[in-house]
Design a protein around this motif. Structure first.
Motif: not given
Length: 355
Positions: A42, A44, A72-73, A90, A95, A98
């Motif tokens: 993940g 961010d 994954k954003t 997340f 996930v 991170v």
């Protein structure tokens, strides 16, 4: 797993081999990896309202593909509540690691503790949390940013005059580091320069308003330090309105140094609109943020020391390491400032010239 300092090519090759091995053993579904054995991470994005962060956002998927990482954003839009919520998402998505850039470096601590309890490693880029456990901080030396800006302005002003520092958010370690280092450098090396510190919370409209007000009370300002390119457009507009966009040879010239190294800043240096910037490595933040989180998932560990990509891993407190990436001062002619080297604005090694 033995402890070692990061090597760029070596880590990339090692991680590539590790991912291939895992995929070949058919472990993808069992251990939560994505299709084909790629690790699910993940990421961010802290905001998308500046050229610097938009460049970072562009680099992340490029390096994810190169490293074989599935990302994954989310985008927290400079809001800690959003970041906390995005992190929960997340976790629910399963996930394995991170990457984040918390702008409020104190308020993120409970979220880091939650991730640690779930054995989900975290890498922070650009910022260092005030407390809490992360696998690695990927950051440049932000105190050096303030020192380089101080030495540039102090040298150009001959050690006399007035300068404005447009500060970032002081709830961020970056804003505090740049502010404290700039002030300390000025006090020690250029005591006859008056510094006006203006808190802006990284907001362009606040920076422009405070700079306008400062010029109204002190029209003889001769230097401006912008702690980020967020203030670039407003600063240039104010200088133009006041008839101060003149060459450095003109006594009315106001010397401007920024932080980030975005393409617009490099272009502005070439055009004589600003004088210098510190190139913060948006591309390397993306690359090594992903490499380190992948290393954490694979069970790698690291120790303080020099790396093969020109940086140094330091221990900032017990259990917390920081890879301090190089961030050069960029000028029009590439001439040394205060005995320290700079890069010329059109140097091809600058990420801003390749964005």
């Amino acid at each position: 797993m033995r402890s070692r300092a990061l090597t760029s090519m070596g880590l990339t090759l090692l991680l590539g081999a590790s991912v291939t091995f895992a995929a070949g053993c058919g472990d993808g579904a069992a251990d939560g990896t994505g299709s084909g054995g790629s690790r699910v991470v993940g990421v961010d994005y802290p905001r998308s309202d500046t050229d610097f962060w938009n460049s970072y956002i562009k680099y992340v998927p490029q390096f994810a593909e190169e490293l074989g990482v599935e990302v994954k954003t989310t985008n927290s839009q400079n809001d800690i509540a959003n970041l906390i919520s995005n992190t929960q998402a997340f976790i629910s998505q399963g996930v394995e690691g991170v990457v984040m850039a918390p702008q409020d470096t104190a308020a993120i601590a409970p979220t880091l503790s939650q991730l640690d309890s779930k054995k989900i490693p975290v890498v922070t880029i650009d910022t260092r949390p005030d407390t809490g456990k992360v696998f690695m901080v990927v950051r440049a030396d932000n105190r050096a940013y303030g020192i380089k800006a101080c030495q540039f302005l102090g040298t150009k002003l001959g050690g006399k005059g007035k300068v404005v520092m447009l500060q970032g958010g002081l709830d961020s370690i970056n804003g505090r580091d740049r502010t404290e280092a700039f002030n300390e450098c000025m006090q020690q090396q250029f005591p006859d320069i008056t510094v006006f510190g203006e808190a802006t919370d990284w907001k362009a409209d606040v920076a422009a308003s405070k700079l306008q007000t400062r010029f109204a009370s002190d029209p003889d300002i001769k230097g401006i330090y912008m702690q980020s390119s967020f203030a670039l457009s407003g600063t240039l507009q104010i200088l133009k309105q006041r008839g101060l966009q003149v060459p450095p040879s003109d006594p009315k010239h106001v010397f401007v140094v920024s932080n980030d190294g975005i393409p617009e800043e490099l272009k502005n240096i070439g055009e004589g609109l600003i004088d210098a910037t510190v190139s913060q490595p948006a591309d390397l933040y993306a690359r090594y943020g992903l490499e380190y989180v992948q290393a954490a998932i694979e069970g790698e560990t690291f120790q303080p020391g020099p790396t093969e990509h020109g940086s140094t891993i330091i221990q900032v407190r017990d259990g917390l390491l920081e890879d301090q990436l190089p961030a050069p001062l960029v000028t029009l002619d590439g001439a040394p400032i205060a005995g320290e080297p700079t890069l010329k604005f059109d140097d091809p090694s600058l990420w801003g010239n390749n964005a």
